[in-house]
Design a protein around this motif. Structure first.
Motif, PDB file in Angstrom:
ATOM      1  N   CYS A  73       4.406   3.991   4.904  1.00 40.37           N
ATOM      2  CA  CYS A  73       4.299   4.283   3.470  1.00 40.37           C
ATOM      3  C   CYS A  73       5.361   5.172   2.854  1.00 40.37           C
ATOM      4  O   CYS A  73       5.269   5.487   1.660  1.00 40.37           O
ATOM      5  CB  CYS A  73       2.920   4.863   3.141  1.00 40.37           C
ATOM      6  N   THR A  91       1.906  -7.565   1.962  1.00 44.13           N
ATOM      7  CA  THR A  91       1.352  -6.278   2.387  1.00 44.13           C
ATOM      8  C   THR A  91      -0.144  -6.186   2.108  1.00 44.13           C
ATOM      9  O   THR A  91      -0.695  -6.966   1.337  1.00 44.13           O
ATOM     10  CB  THR A  91       2.044  -5.045   1.764  1.00 44.13           C
ATOM     11  N   GLU A  92      -0.763  -5.152   2.695  1.00 47.83           N
ATOM     12  CA  GLU A  92      -2.220  -5.012   2.579  1.00 47.83           C
ATOM     13  C   GLU A  92      -2.671  -4.407   1.270  1.00 47.83           C
ATOM     14  O   GLU A  92      -3.832  -4.539   0.879  1.00 47.83           O
ATOM     15  CB  GLU A  92      -2.757  -4.160   3.734  1.00 47.83           C
ATOM     16  N   SER A  93      -1.773  -3.728   0.567  1.00 42.71           N
ATOM     17  CA  SER A  93      -2.211  -2.931  -0.572  1.00 42.71           C
ATOM     18  C   SER A  93      -2.219  -3.690  -1.895  1.00 42.71           C
ATOM     19  O   SER A  93      -2.557  -3.105  -2.930  1.00 42.71           O
ATOM     20  CB  SER A  93      -1.342  -1.670  -0.700  1.00 42.71           C
ATOM     21  N   GLU A  94      -1.858  -4.952  -1.888  1.00 40.79           N
ATOM     22  CA  GLU A  94      -1.895  -5.730  -3.126  1.00 40.79           C
ATOM     23  C   GLU A  94      -3.276  -6.353  -3.343  1.00 40.79           C
ATOM     24  O   GLU A  94      -3.916  -6.838  -2.414  1.00 40.79           O
ATOM     25  CB  GLU A  94      -0.826  -6.827  -3.105  1.00 40.79           C
ATOM     26  N   LYS A 102       4.772  -1.621   0.300  1.00 39.35           N
ATOM     27  CA  LYS A 102       3.363  -1.342   0.078  1.00 39.35           C
ATOM     28  C   LYS A 102       3.181  -0.130  -0.830  1.00 39.35           C
ATOM     29  O   LYS A 102       4.143   0.522  -1.240  1.00 39.35           O
ATOM     30  CB  LYS A 102       2.659  -1.117   1.406  1.00 39.35           C
ATOM     31  N   THR A 153       8.192  -4.733   3.705  1.00 40.01           N
ATOM     32  CA  THR A 153       6.904  -4.060   3.592  1.00 40.01           C
ATOM     33  C   THR A 153       6.840  -3.103   2.411  1.00 40.01           C
ATOM     34  O   THR A 153       6.765  -1.894   2.564  1.00 40.01           O
ATOM     35  CB  THR A 153       6.562  -3.298   4.893  1.00 40.01           C
ATOM     36  N   ASN A 174       3.688  -2.964  11.086  1.00 45.53           N
ATOM     37  CA  ASN A 174       2.539  -2.986  10.186  1.00 45.53           C
ATOM     38  C   ASN A 174       1.611  -4.162  10.455  1.00 45.53           C
ATOM     39  O   ASN A 174       0.495  -4.196   9.932  1.00 45.53           O
ATOM     40  CB  ASN A 174       2.999  -3.015   8.725  1.00 45.53           C
ATOM     41  N   ALA A 207      -3.452  -6.981   5.842  1.00 50.78           N
ATOM     42  CA  ALA A 207      -2.085  -7.476   5.661  1.00 50.78           C
ATOM     43  C   ALA A 207      -1.962  -8.900   6.198  1.00 50.78           C
ATOM     44  O   ALA A 207      -1.318  -9.766   5.582  1.00 50.78           O
ATOM     45  CB  ALA A 207      -1.101  -6.546   6.364  1.00 50.78           C
TER      46      ALA A 207
END
Length: 965
Positions: free
Chosen positions: A712, A859-862, A516, A514, A687, A784
């Protein structure tokens, strides 16, 4: 500041969720079309079983902006009263050089790297860790060192078990002696670790101790917890004459001017490098260390950086002897350590590089002189010294009837000192001490203003007594003698940083890890003085800000997991597993179920699961998985029934390590409960659950959370981490206690040196949760899952996805199968991993949990653009493999077997490869715009293991010409 919902027209410009996720509606819609889902909620409905969906609401304030949360955290930091704390106990004030603070601790180029398993793109960090090992070996006088452990107390516990397994020829020796002069938290952690393993810990006076055949090791503190310097030569002989091993807990700064433990026969040396420029952080994160004699290297816990060579014959660094890592050994493990404290070890090593040998000795001498001057002054004021020889800590008995007045004066001057049970004061000075501080201590102990001249007194003080004084040079390698000006050190650090691929370069798609976004707004508060400069053992009333932050964060985590209580003490995910299992063990024992020691673990589990269970004194029974990667419920039922009288628990990762939400999870929990066991849900993949389902609702009894994944905290290049545990109400009494600062618990001993583990990094998850709010957390989880399904859909035609859920969906990660590719083309997963470096990417997780596969987690942040870039790279590599399969490319001389390609190789006059230089180095359009060059060619792992060297080698020195004086 109270936040209120805002319409889109009045939304703040620093609304965090927009920065964390950053996907326009059009991108989300296009991705949903690709995965053939009608909506995001429909995709989640096809992914997570309806029976476990969370339908309630979190009691969280609405999402706050970056500015609001930073103001909140400034307020919490201000609630902490940062006094001058001369408490000692293994923690000291230090001065972090600003160039190191800003360019290491606060630099995403250093804190967003992954564990250096892909050595070719981690050469900078590996060199910094090699500096750390070299520093530890030079100062302790030992022969092999690891690249850091979690803290001093757990390092001492690891030393105990290392002694036990090193003396395999003496299986009946089960007693470990611990000198009563060791730090109390160290004694407690050693006791905690020993009890489940059936080891006996005897705490006593080292001066009068005698040893029989039952003793396998002994631990002493040098200098002692109350400051005494003792010649341990006779004690060492006594230990060795009994056939046992000697462990020494020590202080690196003291060793700059004192004889190293090697001179009196130490076998293993442990300690904490905190005072080498790492802020106090209220107890952590800090880098512990372990060093030993040759012969321990294959059994030593943690990671060792070793010198090897690359495919071009150049020196190259790597993590050595990987097969000795305990999580690989699974149920045969004797430690569950699977990480380190890389970021903090790098900080400590750069502190040593910056000051150099003379600078470090001067700091050590200055602290020692100040302590001598203070001691002589206090004697003149009527105090008595407990010890005549010391380094930086004195224990004094105040004049009769003066203790209360002294305490009041110290309190008025905002000074903390240690109080012993008999009324003595302990004063431990450090690098930050000034003449004014000495004058304040003089006056607090009843001295008259103007009657004490520290500078004049210091002029008469030399170094430590000759019997303890160190002789010879320290830190002789050029790296410690070159970079003593700021611009030189800055260039050195930047040079190393450029050799490491971090999240500042590209996404790191490691499954189960993860990687992120670690937002700047989350990271900035870590350096606030109110958080950074707190000693862990100050009175709790001085740490109200930390106390309030921890209480809020524990409450939030309990809501997220559905549990009743939380402990922040475990300072790594593996330590969280261990603490959770100890809670289960304590619960069974309190009910009289002393025989319940069987832990069921699926064959797909993380290696730390069986390692932690073994450490908790449990017998591991493996549970099979079916062809779809799910737990075989029939096998589970049979094994639960077979062990119904001895079943302690099951450890199950959810969603599974195979990347799916298993439909049978509630049945799994019920089967274990029906047979008297508890359910440990490994939160490594939390996550994929936050806001959508909760371990406590599913049927779990305890769950650890990897704050360095889901919430995070950055990976830090292999540390720091935090692994708090959340438990159901019936397990709450069995959360970890602490011998110095009360945690509200008393049954199970400490598992970490500090009462709240590594609280210095807790502002990060606090800020993340506060800025996301309940809706933001749930939306992050959904995103995600969308990102993972998008990547799986794009890659499936090229690399088959191995496991899917009932409706064909995956959770937060997918496993792609390369075994058929290997069979047909001879291309191994290692070849794909190294070729990805040429495209500017870090490889996904290799061969876990299935050999011959890659586990990918986006991950969700890309962003969509970055996801597509990664997929394009993977697809382009598949085309390169097809060239090998069809005979268009040579089977041995091709871009995959030759990867990674360094700049030195590409521009060399000699080029005899059967493919072009351009194809080697610039395989994709973006590599022509911005190229990340691997610093070395493919590293020879076998050579490095056969020729183990864990300090600077002559070959390395010769190559690094810039180290020359």
């Amino acid at each position: 500041m109270t936040s209120h919902p805002e319409s889109d027209r009045l939304a703040s410009s620093d609304r965090f969720i927009d920065r964390h996720l950053g996907k326009p509606a059009a991108h989300t819609a296009g991705m949903l079309s690709t995965v053939k889902a009608t909506s995001l909620d429909a995709l989640i409905g096809e992914t997570i079983p309806q029976a476990i969906r969370f339908t309630g609401k979190f009691d969280l304030a609405p999402a706050r902006t970056e500015r609001e949360v930073l103001e909140d955290l400034r307020g919490l930091a201000a609630m902490n009263e940062v006094r001058r704390s001369y408490l000692g106990l293994g923690y000291s004030g230090t001065i972090t050089p600003p160039v190191v603070m800003r360019n290491i601790l606060e630099n995403p180029g250093w804190y967003t790297q992954y564990t250096p398993y892909q050595a070719e793109i981690a050469q900078g960090r590996l060199e910094a860790l090699l500096n750390f090992q070299t520093m530890v070996l030079d100062l302790t006088g030992m022969e092999v060192a690891n690249s850091s452990l979690l803290d001093e107390a757990t390092a001492a516990a690891e030393a105990m078990t290392l002694c036990k397994r090193h003396l395999e020829r003496r299986p009946n020796a089960n007693t470990f002696f611990v000198a009563s002069h060791c730090h109390p938290q160290t004694i407690d952690v050693v006791k905690t670790r020993a009890e489940p393993l059936g080891l006996k810990v005897v705490v006593g006076d080292a001066a009068t101790a005698t040893f029989g055949d039952d003793v396998f090791g002994a631990l002493i503190q040098y200098p002692t917890t109350d400051g005494a310097l003792v010649d341990w030569s006779a004690f060492s002989k006594k230990v060795h004459d009994a056939g046992a091993l000697l462990c020494v807990a020590t202080d690196l700064l003291a060793l700059t001017i004192l004889k190293p433990p090697s001179t009196f026969g130490a076998d293993i040396v442990v300690g904490n490098s905190q005072r080498f420029g790492v802020p106090l952080f209220y107890g952590g994160p800090h880098a512990g260390f372990m060093a030993g004699k040759l012969g321990f290297e294959r059994k030593m816990p943690g990671r060792i950086v070793g010198v090897s060579k690359d495919s071009n014959g150049n020196p190259a660094l790597r993590l050595a002897l990987q097969t000795r890592e305990q999580h690989i050994r699974r149920d045969r493990a004797t430690s569950n350590i699977c990480t380190a404290q890389v970021l903090l070890a790098v900080t400590a090593s750069m502190y040593a590089v910056y000051h150099g040998p003379e600078g470090l000795k001067n700091i050590g001498l200055r602290v020692h002189r100040a302590t001598r001057v203070l001691a002589e002054n206090l004697v003149q004021l009527g105090c008595k010294l407990a010890h005549a020889t010391f380094f930086d800590t004195i224990r004094v008995t105040p004049p009769a009837g003066k203790a209360d007045a002294i305490l009041a004066a110290l309190d008025a001057k905002k000074i903390n000192v240690r109080r012993f049970d008999n009324g003595d004061f302990g004063i431990a000075l450090d690098e930050t001490v000034t003449v004014c501080d000495l004058l304040d201590l003089h006056e607090a102990f009843g001295g008259k203003a103007g009657a004490f001249a520290p500078e004049a007194a210091a002029a008469k003080v030399e170094g430590p007594p000759a019997a303890f004084a160190r002789s010879g040079e320290i830190l002789t390698h050029p790296v410690f003698r070159r970079f003593h000006t700021e611009h030189e050190l800055l260039r050195y650090m930047k040079r190393l940083e450029s050799r490491d691929l971090s999240l500042t370069t590209s996404m790191i798609s490691l499954g189960s890890c993860t990687m992120k976004l670690n937002a700047t707004a989350e990271m900035a508060p870590v350096s606030f003085p109110g958080f950074a400069n707190m000693h862990p053992f100050v009175p709790v009333a001085q740490a109200n800000g930390y106390g309030e932050m921890i209480r809020r964060l524990e409450g939030w985590l309990c809501q997220v997991t559905g549990f009743a209580a939380c402990s922040m003490q475990p300072n790594a995910g593996s330590q969280g597993e261990y603490a959770g299992l100890l809670a289960i063990r304590g619960y069974h024992h309190a009910r009289g179920d002393m025989k319940r020691d069987v832990c069921l673990i699926p064959t797909s589990a993380h290696g730390t699961n069986p390692a932690s269970a073994a450490l908790a004194g449990m017998r591991i029974v493996a549970v099979a998985c079916d062809d779809k990667g799910n737990i075989d419920v029939a096998d589970l039922r049979a094994k639960a029934a077979a062990h119904k009288d001895t079943l302690s628990c099951i450890m199950v990762t959810y969603p599974s390590t195979h990347g799916v939400f298993e439909e049978s999870i509630k049945d799994i929990c019920k089967i274990v409960h029906d047979h008297g066991g508890q359910v440990y849900l490994d939160g490594a993949n939390m996550n994929a659950m936050v806001g959508l389902c909760r371990p406590g609702d599913i049927g779990g009894d305890v769950c650890h959370l990897n704050l360095h994944k889901t919430f995070c905290i950055p990976h830090g290049g292999g540390g720091p981490g935090m692994g708090p545990i959340c438990v159901a109400a019936h397990l709450a009494p069995y959360l970890p206690a602490h011998p110095v600062v009360s945690t509200g618990r008393s049954i199970v001993g400490a598992v970490s040196a500090a009462p709240w583990g590594s609280p210095g990094i807790l502002p990060i998850p606090y800020a993340y949760i506060a800025m996301m709010g309940a809706e933001g957390l749930a939306h992050a989880t959904k995103t995600a899952i969308l990102n993972a399904n998008y990547v799986a859909t794009r890659l499936d035609a090229h690399y088959p996805v191995l496991y899917r859920g009932t409706h064909g969906r995956i959770a937060h990660e997918c496993i792609v199968d390369l075994r058929d590719i290997t069979k047909k083309a001879g291309i191994e997963i290692d070849d794909v991993a190294k070729r990805l470096m040429d495209y500017g990417f870090h490889a996904p997780t290799m061969s876990f949990p299935v050999p011959g596969t890659l586990m990918i987690e986006p991950t969700e942040s890309e962003s969509l653009a970055e996801l597509d870039r990664f997929c394009d790279a993977m697809i382009a590599i598949r085309e390169e493999i097809r060239e090998v399969e069809t005979g268009k490319a040579d089977k041995t001389s091709n871009v995959l077997k030759g990867a990674p390609h360094t700049a030195q190789v590409v521009v060399s006059d000699a080029w005899d490869r059967k493919y072009s230089r351009e194809k080697a180095a610039f395989p994709a359009p973006w590599t022509k715009e911005h190229k990340f060059w691997p610093h070395v060619g493919r590293v020879d792992n076998v050579y490095g293991d056969r020729n183990l060297c864990c300090t600077w080698s002559p070959e390395m020195t010769e190559r690094e010409e810039y180290l020359g004086a």
